[in-house]
Write a protein that holds these residues in place. Structure first.
Motif, PDB file in Angstrom:
ATOM      1  N   LYS A  28       8.465  -1.495   6.402  1.00 11.82           N
ATOM      2  CA  LYS A  28       9.920  -1.575   6.541  1.00 11.82           C
ATOM      3  C   LYS A  28      10.499  -1.428   5.133  1.00 11.82           C
ATOM      4  N   PHE A  29      11.418  -0.486   4.988  1.00 13.95           N
ATOM      5  CA  PHE A  29      12.017  -0.210   3.689  1.00 13.95           C
ATOM      6  C   PHE A  29      13.500  -0.535   3.724  1.00 13.95           C
ATOM      7  N   ALA A  30      13.969  -1.210   2.690  1.00  8.05           N
ATOM      8  CA  ALA A  30      15.396  -1.511   2.562  1.00  8.05           C
ATOM      9  C   ALA A  30      16.119  -0.225   2.212  1.00  8.05           C
ATOM     10  N   SER A  31      17.159   0.086   2.943  1.00  5.12           N
ATOM     11  CA  SER A  31      17.884   1.320   2.650  1.00  5.12           C
ATOM     12  C   SER A  31      18.755   1.114   1.418  1.00  5.12           C
ATOM     13  N   ASN A  32      18.749   2.097   0.561  1.00  2.00           N
ATOM     14  CA  ASN A  32      19.572   2.092  -0.641  1.00  2.00           C
ATOM     15  C   ASN A  32      20.286   3.427  -0.674  1.00  2.00           C
ATOM     16  N   GLU A  33      21.583   3.413  -0.522  1.00  4.19           N
ATOM     17  CA  GLU A  33      22.339   4.636  -0.319  1.00  4.19           C
ATOM     18  C   GLU A  33      22.248   5.644  -1.455  1.00  4.19           C
ATOM     19  N   SER A  34      22.159   5.191  -2.692  1.00  7.44           N
ATOM     20  CA  SER A  34      22.325   6.121  -3.804  1.00  7.44           C
ATOM     21  C   SER A  34      21.060   6.426  -4.602  1.00  7.44           C
ATOM     22  N   LYS A  35      19.930   5.883  -4.232  1.00  8.22           N
ATOM     23  CA  LYS A  35      18.700   6.130  -4.990  1.00  8.22           C
ATOM     24  C   LYS A  35      17.789   7.092  -4.248  1.00  8.22           C
ATOM     25  N   ASP A  36      16.855   7.698  -4.983  1.00  5.93           N
ATOM     26  CA  ASP A  36      15.937   8.671  -4.382  1.00  5.93           C
ATOM     27  C   ASP A  36      14.626   8.027  -3.935  1.00  5.93           C
ATOM     28  N   PHE A  37      14.637   6.718  -3.787  1.00  8.95           N
ATOM     29  CA  PHE A  37      13.491   5.991  -3.235  1.00  8.95           C
ATOM     30  C   PHE A  37      14.021   4.792  -2.467  1.00  8.95           C
ATOM     31  N   LEU A  38      13.187   4.266  -1.584  1.00  8.28           N
ATOM     32  CA  LEU A  38      13.517   3.046  -0.853  1.00  8.28           C
ATOM     33  C   LEU A  38      12.485   1.992  -1.205  1.00  8.28           C
ATOM     34  N   SER A  39      12.929   0.794  -1.486  1.00  9.61           N
ATOM     35  CA  SER A  39      12.021  -0.299  -1.846  1.00  9.61           C
ATOM     36  C   SER A  39      11.431  -0.925  -0.595  1.00  9.61           C
ATOM     37  N   ILE A  40      10.188  -1.376  -0.724  1.00  9.45           N
ATOM     38  CA  ILE A  40       9.527  -2.034   0.402  1.00  9.45           C
ATOM     39  C   ILE A  40      10.258  -3.340   0.709  1.00  9.45           C
ATOM     40  N   TYR A  41      10.484  -3.568   1.970  1.00 17.59           N
ATOM     41  CA  TYR A  41      11.135  -4.784   2.435  1.00 17.59           C
ATOM     42  C   TYR A  41      10.105  -5.673   3.123  1.00 17.59           C
ATOM     43  N   GLU A  42       9.212  -5.020   3.864  1.00 21.02           N
ATOM     44  CA  GLU A  42       8.189  -5.753   4.608  1.00 21.02           C
ATOM     45  C   GLU A  42       7.004  -4.820   4.850  1.00 21.02           C
ATOM     46  N   ASP A  43       5.816  -5.324   4.614  1.00 23.22           N
ATOM     47  CA  ASP A  43       4.585  -4.559   4.789  1.00 23.22           C
ATOM     48  C   ASP A  43       3.694  -5.338   5.748  1.00 23.22           C
ATOM     49  N   ASN A  44       3.488  -4.811   6.950  1.00 26.51           N
ATOM     50  CA  ASN A  44       2.687  -5.517   7.946  1.00 26.51           C
ATOM     51  C   ASN A  44       1.384  -4.789   8.246  1.00 26.51           C
ATOM     52  N   CYS A  45       0.718  -4.323   7.236  1.00 28.67           N
ATOM     53  CA  CYS A  45      -0.546  -3.624   7.438  1.00 28.67           C
ATOM     54  C   CYS A  45      -1.667  -4.647   7.558  1.00 28.67           C
ATOM     55  N   ASN A  46      -2.365  -4.601   8.683  1.00 28.21           N
ATOM     56  CA  ASN A  46      -3.487  -5.516   8.889  1.00 28.21           C
ATOM     57  C   ASN A  46      -4.702  -5.124   8.071  1.00 28.21           C
ATOM     58  N   ASN A  47      -4.741  -3.871   7.665  1.00 32.78           N
ATOM     59  CA  ASN A  47      -5.875  -3.359   6.899  1.00 32.78           C
ATOM     60  C   ASN A  47      -5.335  -2.647   5.659  1.00 32.78           C
ATOM     61  N   PRO A  48      -5.459  -3.253   4.489  1.00 29.90           N
ATOM     62  CA  PRO A  48      -4.870  -2.646   3.298  1.00 29.90           C
ATOM     63  C   PRO A  48      -5.560  -1.357   2.850  1.00 29.90           C
ATOM     64  N   ASP A  49      -6.779  -1.088   3.318  1.00 31.84           N
ATOM     65  CA  ASP A  49      -7.483   0.127   2.924  1.00 31.84           C
ATOM     66  C   ASP A  49      -7.061   1.285   3.832  1.00 31.84           C
ATOM     67  N   LEU A  50      -6.198   2.140   3.320  1.00 28.00           N
ATOM     68  CA  LEU A  50      -5.690   3.270   4.095  1.00 28.00           C
ATOM     69  C   LEU A  50      -6.484   4.549   3.857  1.00 28.00           C
ATOM     70  N   SER A  51      -7.473   4.495   2.981  1.00 26.16           N
ATOM     71  CA  SER A  51      -8.183   5.705   2.574  1.00 26.16           C
ATOM     72  C   SER A  51      -8.946   6.387   3.703  1.00 26.16           C
ATOM     73  N   GLU A  52      -9.235   5.674   4.783  1.00 26.13           N
ATOM     74  CA  GLU A  52      -9.944   6.267   5.915  1.00 26.13           C
ATOM     75  C   GLU A  52      -9.006   6.655   7.054  1.00 26.13           C
ATOM     76  N   THR A  53      -7.719   6.404   6.899  1.00 26.94           N
ATOM     77  CA  THR A  53      -6.738   6.748   7.922  1.00 26.94           C
ATOM     78  C   THR A  53      -6.373   8.216   7.775  1.00 26.94           C
ATOM     79  N   THR A  54      -6.467   8.970   8.837  1.00 25.75           N
ATOM     80  CA  THR A  54      -6.313  10.424   8.790  1.00 25.75           C
ATOM     81  C   THR A  54      -5.048  10.867   8.073  1.00 25.75           C
TER      82      THR A  54
END
Length: 150
Positions: free
Chosen positions: A90-116
């Protein structure tokens, strides 16, 4: 996905080969862009902190360009399940920036390297836009990462 571009709350079942079809403006490109935004932020090793809206795989603009126009809440959510593991950001929306900051990260498995989505097994074809449709040559992307630039 929630509150992203034309998608208030969209749920899809994607398979190893998925073809998106529909009338213009129905959100097909936004589905692909959501995946590419996650991928390019992961490749920059920033997915735990930020969603980069502009990079080599995808360019959205600034926060207000990414957020659903009639959003009732001030966030963008991307979630999926892969090999029985739930991932969501979940990313907090920021109207004027070219990135969105993380608001909430609910990944049960932090290792994403094997995710297609985050490996070189993820491939996509972007839509051609006439009259300026052409693929720029990106040999290193094709040969090393089996990817085409959008």
């Amino acid at each position: 996905m929630q509150n992203f571009k034309s998608h208030k709350d969209t749920r899809l079942s994607l398979k190893p080969l998925t073809l998106l079809t529909g009338v213009n403006g129905s959100g097909k490109s936004s589905v692909i862009q959501s995946l590419l935004l996650l991928r390019q932020s992961y490749k920059r090793q920033q997915l735990k902190q930020n969603l980069f809206l502009n990079d080599t795989l995808c360019g959205i603009g600034i926060g207000k360009d990414a957020v659903y126009q009639s959003a009732e809440e001030d966030f963008i959510l991307f979630a999926f399940k892969s090999n029985g593991v739930d991932y969501s950001w979940k990313f907090a929306s920021n109207e004027s920036k070219d990135f969105l900051s993380i608001y909430e990260d609910n990944c049960n498995n932090p290792d994403l390297s094997e995710t297609t989505l985050f490996t070189n097994d993820f491939q996509y074809l972007s839509a051609g836009r006439l009259p300026e449709f052409k693929y720029e040559r990106e040999d290193v992307l094709v040969e090393n990462e089996r990817q085409k630039k959008q």
